[in-house]
Design a protein around this motif. Structure first.
Motif, PDB file in Angstrom:
ATOM      1  N   UNK A  36       2.540   7.083  -6.636  1.00  0.00           N
ATOM      2  CA  UNK A  36       1.589   8.079  -6.920  1.00  0.00           C
ATOM      3  C   UNK A  36       1.834   9.383  -6.802  1.00  0.00           C
ATOM      4  N   UNK A  37       2.497   9.485  -5.370  1.00  0.00           N
ATOM      5  CA  UNK A  37       3.128  10.801  -4.992  1.00  0.00           C
ATOM      6  C   UNK A  37       4.112  11.202  -5.870  1.00  0.00           C
ATOM      7  N   UNK A  86       0.834  -1.229   0.023  1.00  0.00           N
ATOM      8  CA  UNK A  86       0.003   0.011  -0.149  1.00  0.00           C
ATOM      9  C   UNK A  86       0.705   1.269  -0.105  1.00  0.00           C
ATOM     10  N   UNK A  87       1.670   1.442   0.745  1.00  0.00           N
ATOM     11  CA  UNK A  87       2.848   2.471   0.881  1.00  0.00           C
ATOM     12  C   UNK A  87       3.472   2.820  -0.215  1.00  0.00           C
ATOM     13  N   UNK A  88       3.793   1.666  -0.805  1.00  0.00           N
ATOM     14  CA  UNK A  88       4.562   1.535  -2.278  1.00  0.00           C
ATOM     15  C   UNK A  88       3.680   2.188  -3.612  1.00  0.00           C
ATOM     16  N   UNK A  89       2.313   1.764  -3.235  1.00  0.00           N
ATOM     17  CA  UNK A  89       1.716   2.660  -4.334  1.00  0.00           C
ATOM     18  C   UNK A  89       1.600   4.008  -4.064  1.00  0.00           C
ATOM     19  N   UNK A  90       1.140   4.287  -2.729  1.00  0.00           N
ATOM     20  CA  UNK A  90       0.971   5.814  -2.564  1.00  0.00           C
ATOM     21  C   UNK A  90       2.004   6.568  -2.908  1.00  0.00           C
ATOM     22  N   UNK A  91       3.113   6.103  -2.366  1.00  0.00           N
ATOM     23  CA  UNK A  91       4.603   6.630  -2.845  1.00  0.00           C
ATOM     24  C   UNK A  91       4.625   6.892  -4.299  1.00  0.00           C
TER      25      UNK A  91
END
Lengths: 547, 294
Positions: B8-9, B1-6
């Motif tokens: 996207x950021x 999850x963190x990976x995807x948000x990072x």
């Protein structure tokens, strides 16, 4: 060194190619000879064998029309070829004219190419650049004999009689255009020898109830009082760093130094104004304005950040006729400026060493005649120039032909603007030869520009004062003693020698360079051998009578 | 999850920065366009104008319907339309010739070519050569002296050298002569650099200004750039030079210089900008030529 077989082939081919190209260019025809051979031999051989020499009389008039081609600086809007004005001029002067316009920005390059190759029309507008009368390219061209020597014609006792309009040109101008004792060109774009004036926004002065400044100090204080950054600044220096050395700002310099660019003392020693200790007074004056924010902090960029006509500066040192109110003023305020904006011309301000007046050659460009043109034609060309200097010619160019471009109604001229712009009427004559002293410009306001009578009376008074102060200052050191002396080192090395001068000036004003550092900089130049050589050359030439 | 948000950021921030950079490129053009359409009475210098306060096509009218626009346009069109194909033809044929390593004298020619990059004789010798060739007062003086240059030839040469020899050999076997090989095999394969150079040459010819002033005296033959410079100069004239003695008596009303200058910029840019999109795809490819040695 062992040269391999392939390399040998390459080297020999290259050498053969080189030899071939050298031979071809060396043998390349008579057209390619240098200006010297061309002009020299032509000037010599043409005097006898010309057909245009069979004119009825020495002046214009009867006989075959004189073929005249000219190279002219254009400031945009060149009139179309074969327009009615051109035809009328040809008719009136018995000539056939062929004009070549070159835009101002490129004129120097075009002129230099022409002078160096010997390829230029019969009449060329010689444009000055640099510290002296002629640039080094022009000096070289003169040495190569590309111009006719006009000295005998001009110094002839009946010159003023034969050519009454040209005869109005004062002796001081002829003196300035004399080079090595000879006159090679007729001064053109004539104007008053002192032309600078300080303008302030009259409406702002009145609104703030400020007293009219009479000294340069007071001017500084007034400019500070008028400024209201960021909307309004005191002094317009919109030309950027070069504004500090503009002809107009030199009037302020003169107030501090009492001299023009160069001055000579009783011993014949020359000195450049910027290197005099008095010049620092000018820099300090500017610095005071800068620190008080009366000068835009970024003025040096030349981005027109504080500009008098744009309404963002309250004061401007410029030509004294620039903002005289009239129906057709020389300059006007931009449409976005307060409609009440008016300019007021100050009487010459007093400085520590004299009045704030500038000194100019009195002419900008010159008309020189190509030596390839037959010598017999010179009197006819002079007559043509004389006609171009006449009121008749000026009227023709400015108003056009009666019945075509204007109608005479009740003593006034009703202009046909449409036809005028179609035919390119209304601009300066091709050769602005008219003798224009301050009286001319004042009359121009009266007759052609519809000036306000009260403003006109004020202008006359102020200009009379400026001229009087100029005479006084000229008698005590204000002038251009260096102008037409032959100083080759000055021409060649001046730019290099004074490379940092413009920037350092700005630095001092902006406070990035202290006065001590400025002194050091000045000392580094005055102790330079090249500068000393320049001074030596100027001194020798001046002592030899220079002219 | 963190990976995807990072992730996207990261994407968003990159996109944002690129958007800013893109705007920084585009906004000046909007400014020019907006100022060119601004009515002179509301134009304020040094203000950022992205939309005209008052619309007015006066500046364009003055330029397009002014005296001489049509003749100037005709000159520019001739120089560009005659010059570009000629330039391409000469450059490509020269480059192809020099790309053949078995050509006698090839090295000498290349050396002379490189010499022209290192040294330039200057304005006056150029003028003398043009004059001696009888090209003065002709549009050809704007075309022939600049019809090819060392960089173009060298870039095309390396491109041609990159085309496999086998293609030419097989064409020869099939009975093709040298000219045929050039026209039918080499040129079609060189669309990319040729398109790029078409654009370079076209823009260079379209921008002809200085040479026109030096070599051509007859103002009827002057190209568009000179005409436009005249306009911009005329607008500038009144506050022109506070240098030695220049007083211009000016009559008539013209729009203030900034709106006219902007209109002049647009008028000059428009044809090239309109042509660009069509050559865009070739251009991107062509620019890389010569950058990577194979």
């Amino acid at each position: 060194m062992v040269i391999g077989k392939k390399n040998k082939l390459t080297v020999s081919m290259s050498l053969l190619l080189l030899a071939f190209t050298l031979t071809v260019s060396a043998c390349s025809s008579n057209g390619g000879t240098n200006a010297g051979n061309n002009a020299g031999s032509n000037a010599g051989s043409n005097t006898g064998t010309t057909e245009s020499g069979n004119n009825g009389n020495a002046e214009t008039g009867t006989g075959k029309p004189l073929d005249l081609s000219m190279l002219i600086i254009s400031f945009g809007n060149t009139p179309p070829e074969g327009n009615p004005i051109e035809k009328k001029v040809e008719e009136l002067t018995n000539t056939e004219i062929d004009l070549t316009y070159v835009p101002y920005n490129e004129y120097a390059a075009r002129q230099d190419v022409g002078l160096a190759s010997g390829d230029f029309p019969d009449l060329i507008q010689v444009m000055p650049s640099g510290p002296q009368l002629y640039t080094s390219v022009q000096v070289k061209a003169i040495e190569n004999g590309v111009f006719h020597d006009l000295t005998d014609y001009i110094k002839a006792p009946d010159f003023a009689e034969k050519y009454p309009n040209l005869g109005k040109i004062p002796q001081s101008l002829w003196d300035k255009v004399t080079f090595n004792g000879k006159i090679y060109a007729v001064p053109r774009n004539l104007e008053p020898e002192t032309f600078a004036g300080t303008w302030l926004r009259k409406d702002l002065m009145e609104a703030k109830g400020l007293k009219t400044p009479e000294t340069v100090e007071e001017l500084g204080d007034t400019l500070i009082a008028l400024s209201d950054p960021p909307k309004m600044y005191g002094l317009d220096l919109s030309a950027g760093a070069s504004a500090l050395e503009s002809t107009s700002m030199k009037s302020i310099v003169a107030a501090f130094t009492g001299t023009g660019d160069w001055s000579v003392n009783a011993d014949g020693e020359f000195v450049y104004s910027n290197f005099m200790p008095e010049y620092k007074g000018y820099l300090e004056w500017l610095k005071k304005l800068y620190d008080a924010k009366a000068i835009h902090p970024e003025f040096a960029l030349g981005q027109k950040v504080a500009s008098f006509p744009d309404g963002t500066a309250a004061g401007l040192v410029f030509r004294w006729h620039a903002y005289v109110p009239a129906e057709k003023p020389i300059n006007k305020f931009a449409d976005s400026v307060d409609p009440n904006a008016k300019g007021m011309l100050l009487k010459p301000l007093q400085g520590p060493k004299g009045p704030a007046v500038d000194t100019n050659a009195g002419f900008w460009t010159q008309t020189a005649m190509n030596a390839k043109m037959p010598k017999e034609n010179i009197p006819r060309v002079l007559a043509f120039l004389d006609w171009m200097a006449s009121g008749e010619s000026l009227d023709l160019f400015l108003s056009g032909i009666e019945g075509v471009h204007y109608e005479e109604k009740d003593g006034a001229k009703v202009m046909n603007e449409q036809k005028m712009s179609e035919d390119g009427v209304g601009g300066d004559p091709w050769i602005m030869q008219t003798y224009r002293d301050s009286e001319f410009f004042i009359n121009d306001f009266e007759t052609r520009r519809g000036a306000d009578p009260a403003a006109l009376a004020e202008l006359k008074e102020t200009v009379a004062d400026i001229n009087a102060k100029y005479k006084e200052a000229a008698a005590s050191g204000l002038g251009m003693p260096h102008y037409n002396l032959y100083a080759p080192t000055l021409l060649k090395e001046w730019d290099r020698l004074t490379k940092g001068l413009k920037d350092n000036r700005v630095k001092v004003v902006m406070g990035q360079m202290s006065m001590e550092e400025w002194d050091q900089y000045v000392a580094s130049i005055t102790s330079d051998e090249t500068y000393k050589q320049i001074l030596k050359e100027l001194k020798e030439q001046y002592a030899a009578g220079g002219k | 999850m963190g990976m995807i948000r990072a992730d996207r950021l990261y994407q968003l921030s990159v996109a944002f920065v690129l958007l800013l950079v893109g705007l920084a490129m585009i906004v000046p053009f909007f400014y020019i366009l907006a100022v060119s359409f601004t009515d002179s009475s509301v134009y304020e210098p040094n203000k950022l104008i992205l939309w005209p306060a008052e619309w007015s096509a006066d500046a364009y009218k003055y330029i397009l319907f002014g005296n001489g626009f049509n003749t100037a346009l005709r000159s520019s069109l001739f120089v560009t339309l005659a010059g570009t194909p000629l330039a391409l033809a000469i450059s490509a044929t020269f480059a192809y010739m020099v790309s053949k390593s078995y050509l006698p004298g090839r090295t000498a020619m290349l050396r002379l070519l490189v010499l022209t990059i290192l040294f330039s004789p200057g304005l006056i010798p150029n003028y003398l050569v043009v004059r001696n060739l009888g090209l003065l007062e002709s549009w050809w003086s704007l075309i022939l002296p600049v019809v090819t240059n060392a960089w173009t030839v060298l870039v095309l040469k390396s491109f041609f050298q990159g085309i496999p020899q086998e293609l030419e050999e097989s064409a020869k076997i099939d009975g093709c002569n040298d000219m045929g090989i050039f026209m039918r095999i080499i040129l079609p394969l060189s669309k990319a650099p040729l398109a790029a150079f078409t654009l370079f040459f076209a823009v260079a010819f379209w921008n002809t200004y200085f040479n026109a002033i030096i070599y051509i005296n007859d103002s009827v033959k002057w190209p568009l750039q000179v005409y436009l410079q005249q306009i911009v100069l005329a607008a500038n004239a009144s506050r022109f030079i506070d240098s030695q003695a220049l007083t211009q008596l000016q009559l008539g009303s013209t729009p203030p210089e900034e709106t006219m200058k902007m209109a002049a910029v647009i008028a000059v840019m428009a044809p090239i900008v309109l042509v660009y999109p069509f050559l865009q795809k070739h251009f991107a490819q062509g620019v890389l030529i010569g950058s990577v040695k194979e």
